[in-house]
Scaffold this motif. Structure first.
Motif, short mmCIF file in Angstrom:
data_model
loop_
_atom_site.label_atom_id
_atom_site.label_comp_id
_atom_site.label_asym_id
_atom_site.label_seq_id
_atom_site.Cartn_x
_atom_site.Cartn_y
_atom_site.Cartn_z
N GLU A 101 0.83 -1.21 0.00
CA GLU A 101 0.00 0.00 0.00
C GLU A 101 0.87 1.27 0.00
O GLU A 101 0.56 2.24 -0.68
N TRP B 56 -0.27 10.35 -7.27
CA TRP B 56 -1.71 10.11 -7.30
C TRP B 56 -2.48 11.42 -7.18
O TRP B 56 -3.58 11.57 -7.72
N TYR C 135 0.53 3.54 -3.08
CA TYR C 135 -0.46 4.61 -2.90
C TYR C 135 -0.09 5.68 -1.87
O TYR C 135 -0.31 6.86 -2.09
N THR C 136 0.41 5.27 -0.74
CA THR C 136 0.44 6.23 0.37
C THR C 136 1.83 6.73 0.76
O THR C 136 1.94 7.61 1.59
N TRP D 183 -16.08 6.71 -10.44
CA TRP D 183 -14.76 7.09 -9.91
C TRP D 183 -14.31 6.11 -8.82
O TRP D 183 -13.11 5.87 -8.67
N ILE E 185 -5.86 12.21 -9.35
CA ILE E 185 -7.23 12.21 -8.81
C ILE E 185 -7.75 13.64 -8.74
O ILE E 185 -7.12 14.50 -8.14
N LEU F 185 -12.26 14.53 -5.24
CA LEU F 185 -12.34 13.10 -4.94
C LEU F 185 -11.16 12.60 -4.12
O LEU F 185 -11.06 11.42 -3.83
N ARG F 186 -10.26 13.51 -3.76
CA ARG F 186 -9.06 13.08 -3.05
C ARG F 186 -9.33 12.73 -1.60
O ARG F 186 -10.16 13.36 -0.96
N GLY F 187 -8.58 11.73 -1.12
CA GLY F 187 -8.76 11.28 0.26
C GLY F 187 -8.05 12.16 1.26
O GLY F 187 -7.39 13.11 0.90
N ALA G 140 -12.29 3.65 -10.19
CA ALA G 140 -11.03 4.12 -10.77
C ALA G 140 -9.98 4.46 -9.72
O ALA G 140 -8.79 4.43 -10.00
N ILE G 141 -10.42 4.80 -8.51
CA ILE G 141 -9.48 5.24 -7.48
C ILE G 141 -9.24 4.10 -6.49
O ILE G 141 -10.18 3.57 -5.92
N PRO G 142 -7.97 3.73 -6.28
CA PRO G 142 -7.70 2.67 -5.32
C PRO G 142 -8.24 3.04 -3.94
O PRO G 142 -8.18 4.20 -3.54
N PRO H 151 -7.36 2.96 -0.79
CA PRO H 151 -6.68 3.79 0.22
C PRO H 151 -6.64 5.27 -0.14
O PRO H 151 -6.25 6.08 0.69
N LEU H 152 -7.02 5.61 -1.37
CA LEU H 152 -6.90 7.01 -1.80
C LEU H 152 -8.26 7.68 -1.98
O LEU H 152 -8.33 8.84 -2.39
N ARG H 153 -9.32 6.95 -1.69
CA ARG H 153 -10.66 7.51 -1.93
C ARG H 153 -11.05 8.55 -0.90
O ARG H 153 -10.71 8.43 0.27
N GLY H 154 -11.80 9.55 -1.37
CA GLY H 154 -12.24 10.64 -0.49
C GLY H 154 -13.44 10.26 0.35
O GLY H 154 -13.98 9.18 0.21
#
Lengths: 383, 383
Positions: free
Chosen positions: A360, A373, A364-365, B373, A377, A381-383, B376-378, B380-383
C-alpha cells in the motif's frame, strides 16, 4: 554460433564490445565510474566494479546534472507475465544502490497492460495477479518507500494521459521500425510504446534507466522526440545478461524453468537445480582438472558468483585463480554457490513476506506515490 | 450533385433512404415509435415524430431489454475542438428526452484526447479548455445529475484500462478499414477506436447511442467483438443532419462560422446571421411568392423550425401550408425563426452560466459519477 540480441531474445555467447557498436551506445568508462564514486562518496558496488553494467547513454550528463544541482530520477520496470527469477531481480539491486547513494526518486512501472496485450495466452487477470506477486519481490529488495513509486499501468491510468502527447509524435511507421508491427498487430500493442515512454516525463529532470542492453531500442523513440516536447532524452545504464544455469549463451529465461532459479523456489529445490544443471568450466575428470586447471571464464557458477553472489572481491579473485590452477573442483564451487543462493533465497523470501504490509505504501500512500496520485485524482475526490 | 457521407464529412443533399441501405442500418418504424410511446407512457418528442431520428441498430432489442427488466443505458459524447453550435446540441436534447422518459443512466464522453490527436493544430491544453466550455453547454440541456456521468478522457483515464481488452481484439488492419489510417498515422489515433468503444462496457447492459448516422462506422468494430468479450453490441438511434444556414446540403459545420449559430453567440448577432445567410425556399419576388407559393421543403428556415424551434406540430403544419399557398413571405418566417432562436439562446446562456456550479457534480460527485470514480481510485486514496 553467432550471437543475436533483440529486445525479445538473446542467443549465443554475447560479444559485448560488438553490442556497443551495434546499438550505438557508449562504453561505461573508468572515468565515469570514478566520478560516480566521487559524487556518491561511496565504494562502487560489484555491479559497476565488475562491469556488469558496461555501457550507457548520457550517463555523463546525468552525473553533470547531479553535480550541478539539477538532479535526476530513476525509472525502471517489470513486465508481470510470470514469477521473477534471479536474472530479473539483480538489476533491481543495482537500482537500489543508485537510489540510496544518489538519494533520488525511483519510478517502477509494472506493465500488466503490456504483458496482457503481447502474450496471446495471458488474461488481464493473469497479468494483474502476476503484478502483485512481482511487486512483492521488488519491494523485498528494500527501496525507500517514500522515494519510490511502484505503479501498475492498469491502475495508475494517469499514464494514459501522459502518453497522449507522445502518441501524437510517433507514427505507425516509426513504431513499426522498432517493434516490428504488421497489419495483424493489435492496436493496443501499437500504442504501447507511448505508455512505456511516459514515465520518463514524470519529472522535469533527466531520467536514468538501468536495464539490460537488449532493452535499449525501446528508448530510441523516446530519445527522438523527448526534447521536442520540452523534456530530457532518457539516459540509460546498460547491463549484461544474467546467464541461465545451462550455459553462458543467452540470458536466464522464464520460459526454460530448468535454467532459472525463481525467487519463490524452495531453497532445497534451488540447490538441486544448481547441482544438476549448472554448466561449469570443468574438465572431463578430476585428474584432468587438477592438471590443466578449470576454465572459470566459461563457467556459469563462477559467472553467478561474479555478478551477484560473491560480493567479496578478494575472495572472488582467489577463487578464479584457484580454479585456473586446478586447486578447486567443480563440486566444491557448486556447493559454495548453492549455499550463497540458498541464503539469499531464505533472506529474500522473508523480506517478500514482510513486503505484503508495504504494498500500500509503495503503490499509494508513500510520499512519492501520494504526490503522483494527487496529480491523477481530481481534487473533489481526493482522500 | 451527388451526396457523400463519411464520419468526417457530409456533402450534398442527403438521400436518407439510400444511407440506410449504404450503412446497412434499419429504418426506425412506426411500430418501434408506438412501442416507445407505450413503454415510456409519454408523448413522443418532435425528434421522433418528425423523423429527425430515422434509422437504428438494435433499438428493438433495447426496448425489449427495457420491457423485460434488463434495462439499458445511454452513451453519447462530444469532441471538444471548438465552440458548440445548434447542430451539436439538438441530439443532446433528444438524449435528454430518452433519459427522462426511460429513467436510465447516461454516460457522456468528452474526447479531449481524440481531438488533440486528430487535429494537428490543437494543443492538449486547447482541447481541455474546450472540454470545459462544451461541458457547460451540455449541462445546460438539463440532464439528471445523479444519473449522468460526464467524463473527460484525459481525466477519467480508467477508460484506458477498459480499452485494453478491446485493443487486444482489434488489429491494425481492422482499424485501418474503418478509419483510413496509413503509415504516417500517429499511434495515438490508431489506438483511439478502443477508447471510443470502452464506454459501451460501463454497464453489463445494452448501450444505446443516439448520434447522427455518419458516426455509425465507429461502432461497427465494437459490434464485431463486443459479444466475444461478454458484453452487448452497441445499439444506436441515428439522426439526420442539422443543416447549416446556407443550404440543406451537408451539415452545420463549425469550420464555416457563417453557416452556424453558436450556443455562445450574442442573440442579436445570431439574428443578424440568420437574416443575412439563411437560405429559404422563397421565390425571386414577393409577387411571385404570392402567386406560386414558397418551397418549404427546400428551406433552411423551415427545416430548423421542424427539427427544433417549432415544437408545436399544429403551428408547424399550418406554416408549411401557408408557405406553399403563398400566404407567407420569407421575411416573416425568418423573423419568426430569429425570435425562436434568440429566446432559445437567452435561455440556454442563462442555464450555461448556472451550469458552472454543476460541473463538479456531473463530473465527480453526482451519484453515477462517484460510482464510476470509485472503480477508478484505489481504496486507500478515496475521499
Amino acid at each position: 554460433m553467432e550471437f543475436e540480441v533483440t529486445p525479445w531474445e538473446v542467443k549465443g555467447v554475447v560479444d559485448y564490445d560488438k553490442l556497443i557498436k551495434e546499438f550505438g551506445t557508449t562504453p561505461l568508462t573508468e572515468e565515469l565510474l570514478e566520478k560516480t564514486k566521487e559524487l556518491t562518496k561511496s565504494e562502487l558496488p560489484m555491479y559497476f566494479k565488475r562491469k556488469f553494467f558496461f555501457s550507457h547513454r548520457d550517463y555523463d550528463l546525468v552525473l553533470k546534472d547531479y553535480e550541478e544541482g539539477r538532479g535526476f530520477f530513476l525509472y525502471t520496470g517489470r513486465g508481470p507475465s510470470g514469477p521473477m527469477h534471479i536474472g530479473h531481480i539483480i538489476p533491481f539491486f543495482a537500482t537500489k544502490w543508485l537510489q540510496e547513494n544518489f538519494g533520488v526518486n525511483l519510478y517502477i512501472q509494472i506493465t500488466d497492460d503490456e504483458k496482457f496485450l503481447f502474450k496471446p495466452n495471458l488474461t488481464f487477470d493473469d497479468t494483474k495477479r502476476w503484478a502483485y506477486e512481482n511487486i512483492l519481490d521488488i519491494i523485498a529488495v528494500g527501496f525507500d518507500p517514500d522515494k519510490t513509486f511502484i505503479f501498475q499501468d492498469s491502475e495508475f491510468t494517469k499514464i494514459y494521459e501522459m502518453a497522449i502527447p507522445i502518441a501524437k509524435k510517433v507514427t505507425y511507421s516509426m513504431a513499426k521500425a522498432v517493434f516490428g508491427f504488421n497489419d495483424q498487430s493489435k492496436i493496443g500493442m501499437i500504442f504501447y510504446p507511448a505508455i512505456q515512454a511516459a514515465p520518463t516525463f514524470f519529472e522535469k529532470k533527466r531520467s536514468l534507466i538501468p536495464a539490460a542492453i537488449d532493452q535499449d531500442p525501446y528508448w530510441r523513440i523516446q530519445r527522438d522526440f523527448a526534447e521536442s516536447l520540452g523534456y530530457y532524452k532518457a539516459a540509460a545504464l546498460h547491463s549484461k545478461f544474467v546467464p541461465g544455469l545451462m550455459g553462458l549463451g543467452g540470458k536466464m529465461s522464464a520460459s526454460k524453468p530448468e535454467t532459472a532459479i525463481y525467487l519463490t523456489d524452495d531453497p532445497e529445490e534451488a540447490g538441486r537445480k544448481i547441482w544438476k544443471y549448472a554448466l561449469t568450466g570443468g574438465r572431463a575428470t578430476a585428474k584432468e582438472q587438477r592438471e590443466l586447471g578449470g576454465e572459470p571464464d566459461k563457467c556459469v557458477v563462477f559467472k553467478w558468483l561474479e555478478i551477484f553472489f560473491e560480493p567479496d572481491d578478494k575472495a572472488l579473485i582467489e577463487r578464479y585463480h584457484a580454479c585456473k590452477n586446478g586447486e578447486l573442483l567443480c563440486g566444491q564451487c557448486k556447493r559454495y554457490l548453492i549455499e550463497k543462493v540458498q541464503n539469499f533465497l531464505r533472506e529474500h523470501q522473508k523480506k517478500r513476506e514482510e513486503a505484503k504490509k508495504l504494498v500500500e505504501k509503495f503503490k499509494y500512500t508513500g510520499e512519492l506515490a501520494r504526490e503522483q496520485w494527487d496529480k491523477a485524482i481530481p481534487e473533489p475526490l481526493r482522500g
